[in-house]
Design an enzyme around this catalytic site. Structure first.
Site, PDB file in Angstrom:
ATOM      1  N   ILE A 710      51.701  56.811  26.906  1.00  0.00           N
ATOM      2  CA  ILE A 710      52.485  58.004  27.229  1.00  0.00           C
ATOM      3  C   ILE A 710      53.215  58.548  26.028  1.00  0.00           C
ATOM      4  CG2 ILE A 710      52.728  57.623  29.706  1.00  0.00           C
ATOM      5  CD1 ILE A 710      55.371  56.293  29.203  1.00  0.00           C
ATOM      6  N   GLY A 711      53.104  57.913  24.888  1.00  0.00           N
ATOM      7  CA  GLY A 711      53.762  58.515  23.739  1.00  0.00           C
ATOM      8  C   GLY A 711      53.825  57.593  22.543  1.00  0.00           C
ATOM      9  N   GLU A 712      54.242  58.190  21.453  1.00  0.00           N
ATOM     10  CA  GLU A 712      54.448  57.439  20.226  1.00  0.00           C
ATOM     11  C   GLU A 712      55.928  57.572  19.907  1.00  0.00           C
ATOM     12  OE1 GLU A 712      51.714  56.305  18.300  1.00  0.00           O
ATOM     13  OE2 GLU A 712      50.214  57.148  19.646  1.00  0.00           O
ATOM     14  N   GLY A 714      59.447  55.856  17.598  1.00  0.00           N
ATOM     15  CA  GLY A 714      59.664  55.253  16.294  1.00  0.00           C
ATOM     16  C   GLY A 714      58.997  53.891  16.269  1.00  0.00           C
ATOM     17  N   VAL A 718      53.981  53.795  23.201  1.00  0.00           N
ATOM     18  CA  VAL A 718      54.585  53.530  24.502  1.00  0.00           C
ATOM     19  C   VAL A 718      53.528  53.670  25.593  1.00  0.00           C
ATOM     20  CG1 VAL A 718      56.462  54.125  26.052  1.00  0.00           C
ATOM     21  CG2 VAL A 718      56.714  54.531  23.609  1.00  0.00           C
ATOM     22  N   LYS A 732      57.052  49.573  25.245  1.00  0.00           N
ATOM     23  CA  LYS A 732      56.897  50.008  23.866  1.00  0.00           C
ATOM     24  C   LYS A 732      56.328  48.854  23.068  1.00  0.00           C
ATOM     25  CE  LYS A 732      59.345  52.212  20.196  1.00  0.00           C
ATOM     26  NZ  LYS A 732      60.491  53.052  19.922  1.00  0.00           N
ATOM     27  N   ASP A 830      69.296  57.945  15.456  1.00  0.00           N
ATOM     28  CA  ASP A 830      68.106  58.793  15.433  1.00  0.00           C
ATOM     29  C   ASP A 830      68.090  59.711  16.659  1.00  0.00           C
ATOM     30  OD1 ASP A 830      65.766  59.828  14.467  1.00  0.00           O
ATOM     31  OD2 ASP A 830      64.500  58.224  15.249  1.00  0.00           O
TER      32      ASP A 830
END
Ligand SMILES: *[C@@H]1O[C@H](CO)[C@@H](O)[C@H](O)[C@H]1NC(C)=O
Ligand SMILES: *[C@@H]1O[C@H](CO)[C@@H](O)[C@H](O)[C@H]1NC(C)=O
Ligand SMILES: *[C@@H]1O[C@H](CO)[C@@H](O)[C@H](O)[C@H]1NC(C)=O
Length: 982
Positions: A710-712, A714, A718, A732, A830
């Site tokens: 579902i995503g990248e 840091g 994920v 993650k 961040d």
């Protein structure tokens, strides 16, 4: 489109010949020197003077001051035509200006409105910026306006609709944005409208259908969307309709049936859907039709057969169903035919092979079967039949000097005699079901792995470049310049590539580039790249079976200097699974010449083969800024998913606790060495509770299936997972954490279990063998970044003022909790829109906190990033989060990105902009204009607060104070307000 401009030149020249007198380079007075062509009556004793206002405008345009034109701003021949008949031969007036491609700077002077007799104005190909001045409305006689290829901005001015003599408007290649004004439909004799290569959005106004005189409509490479209006079907004089590379959806309107004068029809690269209707019967003059890269559905039928004048037909990527070969019996003039990936399950009709003018044939990625004739009569130079089920003989004529790709078929044999020299541009890779065919085998031995020959476990390729050493790894050279129809196998037979395609709009083909300008880190990998217009497959051969980390390295080095939003778009499949769709390197890396890597966990089975397929589905720009469209890749890194070596440098820095764990792990690791390849290694669980061991997490995410990605974030990827009890989690996977892994683990113990309604709870963690899995509660996949700038309009529409305010407050509360609400101070470090998730009710949840010190690799770049400028040379403090909060607040209120392109290739930084506006006292200009309504007082208060947050650290308020202000606790509010205009 520029052809029209040339045509106009020619007619202009003819016109001059017909007039009684023309005088070139009249030299009587300084003013006269402005007119390079003067029309006057030779019986007059003197040439009348040029109107002063006209001279002034020309001087302004050329940035020459005074009345005398200095040599530095000399006017070339045929640039300015003056007509002295207009005002009873008392004064001469300017009627044509051609200052194209002269590097003019500055803005268009508003005085231009004084040129009341001006008929033609060409300012294309300069560096003009700013808006089109409103004084244009005085140009009552203007017939032709070309401002293409400048840096003009703003909306297309609606007042153009009042300039009723306009016939030709060319505004392409600028920065015009916003919807096309419907007022243009008031132009009674408009023939050509070119708004291509801008940033226009919204729909095509249906009113444009009123402009019966329209001959050419060009809207290429904008962000126009919505369905195509039926009313365009009224444009019965239309000859050229270019709508490619936008975001139009819905079907092709049936009303288009009446466009029977069309010669060019291009809707490539939109999201048009449904089946291609039967509307072409009367398009007898049609030459070129391009329907590629949409979502049209199969099947194709006979709708094209009536197009007798058709020379080019392009269709690709039909969805669903299967199709027979479309009837093309009437299209005898075809020269170029693309029917790629159209689900055609049929034989290729013999007529296709005997179209006398056919020189380009792309039938790749279908399910074609049957035979190819032994003898043919055509002019074919490019034949692409890759990935079909053709199952008879490859005829001998295919070995003639042209480009033929018959790879990935089921041919039974090759009709070329084994003694003959093989054409190097005949791609026979896996052409044949009969693996014993002598010819097919000749160049391609060794890639087919038998048991026991799978000895490779890593692969490094420097695509398009020479061999380089990076991080102790030797990236192999990949410099073969061919790619039209090429299979290349590396010296070691451990990898190869198969490339297919011809750059249709380029004067020559080019498959490698090596002029990258990247000077960071692994720069050498990014200075070269391989590209291909249609399909580029990289193969790893004879890899041990197991899971690999496949890292694809990208940088846009061939498409520099673009105005256009679309740019290069392509897709990537790995092992047949799609992993990237409509991928834009430039967008993903936030600029050209910038490196970007994409990592994937990829299984390789017993056949030892890895296939990375990069291909062009027909989307994006193909001409501007570069004719080298299609996929581009800089390097490939393939390593085993669980890297086994632990470097000694790390051992020195870790705690006793960690050392113990590491020892345990190491023992476990040596015991189960073989298991690595089965992917079953048991990892050590750190966070107590016994719920989240590695196997369970692996099962929950279906072995980290790409589909669950579902995503990248840091440092890692994920995945969504569902635990056996049904709980949804986001996992993650930190993949490059050799050094900091144990620190990560310890840190995660500290933050696990922390709960607040505006943070994402870390509920577990397990660690081992260079793998760290962080298990978070699952919130969904919408980030603030997506909501503000993503493609989901519906989501964006929900971001009204109260919601935005609530998001700011929630964010502040979450940060205040991290800073002050728990046992220890946790600094996020961040904060940015991509790290803020939104739940279904759009409540913000801060994500990825607690690892700031460990993550802290990003180089703060002052106003260019979310990170406070002082972080560069100081330890991270809570005030740095306050700064980032300020920046995010500015983004939420303004709806603008942190960096915004400005005309002339410059970038405007939101932080600078806000500070400037604050100083000038017009801070409120920042409020997002797309908001239907907002609360002025709240907006002003929150913007002032944001300005304080981005001030120097000592001025910034604490998060808890910010919460109080946002909650409007009265005693606080007044403190934060600075007097205006300081
Ligand atoms: C031009 O001359 C004609 C007749 O000689 C006169 O009627 C007209 O008003 C003049 N126009 C201008 C602009 O002087
Ligand atoms: C198209 O074809 C028809 C005959 O089929 C011909 O009369 C006409 O001139 C052609 N149009 C063009 C633009 O070539
Ligand atoms: C080729 O494939 C088609 C469709 O699968 C089949 O009907 C035909 O018999 C095959 N021809 C040969 C020569 O194998």
């Amino acid at each position: 489109m520029f052809m029209h401009i040339y045509r106009v030149f020619i007619s202009l020249l003819l016109l001059l010949v017909l007039l009684e007198v023309t005088v070139e380079q009249a030299t009587h007075s300084p003013l006269q020197r402005i007119c390079t062509t003067t029309l006057y009556d030779p019986k007059l004793p003197n040439i009348p003077p040029l109107a002063k206002e006209d001279g002034d405008v020309i001087n302004d345009l050329l940035e020459c001051s005074g009345e005398i034109i200095s040599p530095s701003c000399s006017i070339g021949s045929n640039s300015v035509t003056c007509d002295c008949y207009l005002e009873n031969q008392t004064r001469c007036r300017v009627v044509h200006i051609d200052f194209s491609n002269r590097q003019l700077q500055g803005m268009i002077p508003p005085e231009i409105g004084n040129l009341q007799y001006l008929e033609k104005l060409y300012l294309n190909g300069n560096n003009l910026h700013g808006y089109i001045p409103a004084s244009f409305t005085n140009l009552d006689n203007l017939v032709e306006l070309s401002l293409c290829d400048n840096s003009l901005e703003g909306p297309i001015p609606p007042f153009l609709g009042r300039m009723t003599s306009l016939k030709r408007i060319y505004l392409c290649k600028n920065f015009f944005d916003q919807p096309i004004p419907r007022e243009l439909s008031l132009l009674p004799s408009l023939e050509y409208l070119d708004l291509s290569y801008n940033f226009l959005s919204g729909k095509i106004p249906a009113e444009l259908g009123h402009i019966k005189s329209l001959i050419g409509l060009y809207l290429v490479d904008n962000q126009l969307s919505d369905v195509l209006p039926e009313q365009l079907g009224n444009l019965v004089n239309l000859e050229e309709l270019y709508l490619q590379s936008n975001e139009f959806f819905g079907p092709l309107p049936l009303s288009f049936k009446s466009l029977n004068k069309l010669r060019y029809f291009n809707v490539r690269g939109n999201n048009l859907s449904e089946s291609i209707p039967d509307i072409f019967e009367q398009w007898q003059d049609l030459r070129i039709m391009n329907l590629m890269g949409n979502n049209f559905s199969a099947p194709l039928h006979g709708q094209f057969s009536k197009l007798k004048n058709l020379t080019e037909l392009h269709i690709s990527h039909l969805v669903g169903g299967s199709s027979s070969f479309p009837d093309l019996s009437g299209t005898k003039l075809l020269e170029v035919l693309t029917l790629r990936n159209c689900s055609i399950a049929d034989r290729i009709p013999v007529e296709i092979w005997n179209l006398p003018d056919l020189r380009y044939l792309d039938l790749s990625f279908n399910s074609l079967f049957g035979a190819i004739p032994e003898a043919v009569n055509n002019s074919l130079k490019y034949i692409f039949l890759k990935k079909n089920n053709l199952n008879e003989t490859i005829p001998a004529w295919m070995n003639s000097p042209s480009y033929v790709d018959v790879s990935e078929n089921l041919f039974r044999n090759v009709g070329i005699s084994p003694g003959q020299t093989l054409n190097p541009d005949l791609n026979l890779f896996e052409c044949c079901s009969n693996g014993k065919d002598e010819v097919a085998k000749r160049d391609l031995v060794d890639f087919d792995c038998k048991d026991g020959t799978q000895f490779n476990d890593r692969l490094y390729i420097n695509c398009g470049g020479e061999s380089v050493l990076v991080d102790g790894r030797v990236y192999e050279a990949d410099v073969n310049p061919r790619g039209e129809s090429t299979f290349f196998k590396s010296n070691g037979s451990n990898w190869g590539y198969s490339s297919m395609g011809n750059f249709l709009w380029a004067s020559r083909n080019r498959y490698t580039v090596n002029d990258g300008q990247i000077h960071v880190g692994e720069a050498q990998l990014y200075s070269s790249a391989r590209l291909s217009p249609i399909s580029l497959k990289y193969y790893g051969f004879c890899l041990k079976s197991g899971v690999y980390d496949v890292k694809l390295h990208f940088a846009e080095i061939a498409n520099i200097g673009s105005h256009s939003e679309a740019g290069r778009l392509f897709d990537v499949d790995i092992q047949g699974e799609n992993v990237l769709r409509n991928f834009s390197i430039e967008k993903d890396a936030e600029g050209v010449d910038k490196a970007k890597t994409k990592e994937f966990a990829v299984p390789v089975d017993n056949n030892g083969r890895l296939e990375i397929h990069l291909y062009w589905s027909g989307k994006g720009s193909v001409l501007y800024p570069s004719v080298y469209y299609g996929p581009l890749i800089s390097a490939i890194t393939v390593t085993p998913a669980r890297d086994s070596n632990v470097s000694t440098g790390v051992l020195a820095g870790i705690s006793v606790f960690a050392l113990l764990l590491l020892t345990t792990l190491f023992i476990g690791f040596t015991w189960s060495f073989k298991d690595i390849w089965r992917g079953d290694l048991e990892l050590v669980e750190l966070y107590p509770g016994g719920l989240y061991d590695y196997r369970k997490i692996k099962a929950a995410t279906k072995s980290f299936d790409i589909a669950n990605r579902i995503g990248e974030g840091g440092f890692g990827t994920v995945y969504k997972g569902t635990l056996s009890n049904g709980t949804a989690v986001a996992v993650k996977k930190l993949s490059r954490t050799k050094e900091g892994m144990w620190e990560f683990a310890e840190k995660s113990r500290a933050i696990a279990g922390m709960k607040h309604s505006n943070i994402v709870t870390l509920i577990g963690c397990c660690v081992g063998n260079n793998q760290l899995l962080l298990i978070y509660e699952y919130i969904g996949t919408n980030t603030l970044e997506d909501a503000l700038f993503g493609s989901n309009d519906e989501l964006r529409a929900r971001l009204d003022w109260p919601t935005r305010y609530r998001i700011c407050l929630g964010l502040a509360e979450g940060l205040a909790f991290l800073h002050e609400g728990s046992k220890q101070e946790i600094i996020h470090g961040d904060i940015k829109p991509a790290n803020i998730l939104l739940d279904d009710d759009l409540n913000p949840k801060i994500y990825d906190f607690g690892f700031a010190r460990l993550y802290h690799k990003q180089r703060p770049e002052g106003t260019m990033s979310y990170t406070a400028p002082e972080v560069k040379d100081r330890p991270l403090e809570a005030s740095a989060d306050v700064y980032s909060f300020g920046v995010v607040t500015l983004i939420i209120v303004s709806g603008m990105k942190i960096k915004n392109p400005r005309p002339g290739g410059e970038t405007e930084y939101l932080v600078d902009e806000a500070q400037k506006k604050d100083q000038r006292g017009n801070l409120m200009d920042l409020v997002d204009r797309n908001l239907m309504s907002y609360d002025w007082t709240e907006a002003e208060m929150i913007l002032r607060l944001a300005i304080q947050c981005i001030d120097s650290p000592s001025i910034r308020p604490t998060m808890s104070k910010i919460v109080k202000i946002l909650k409007k606790e009265p005693s606080i509010r007044t403190i934060s307000i600075k007097p205006e205009g300081v």
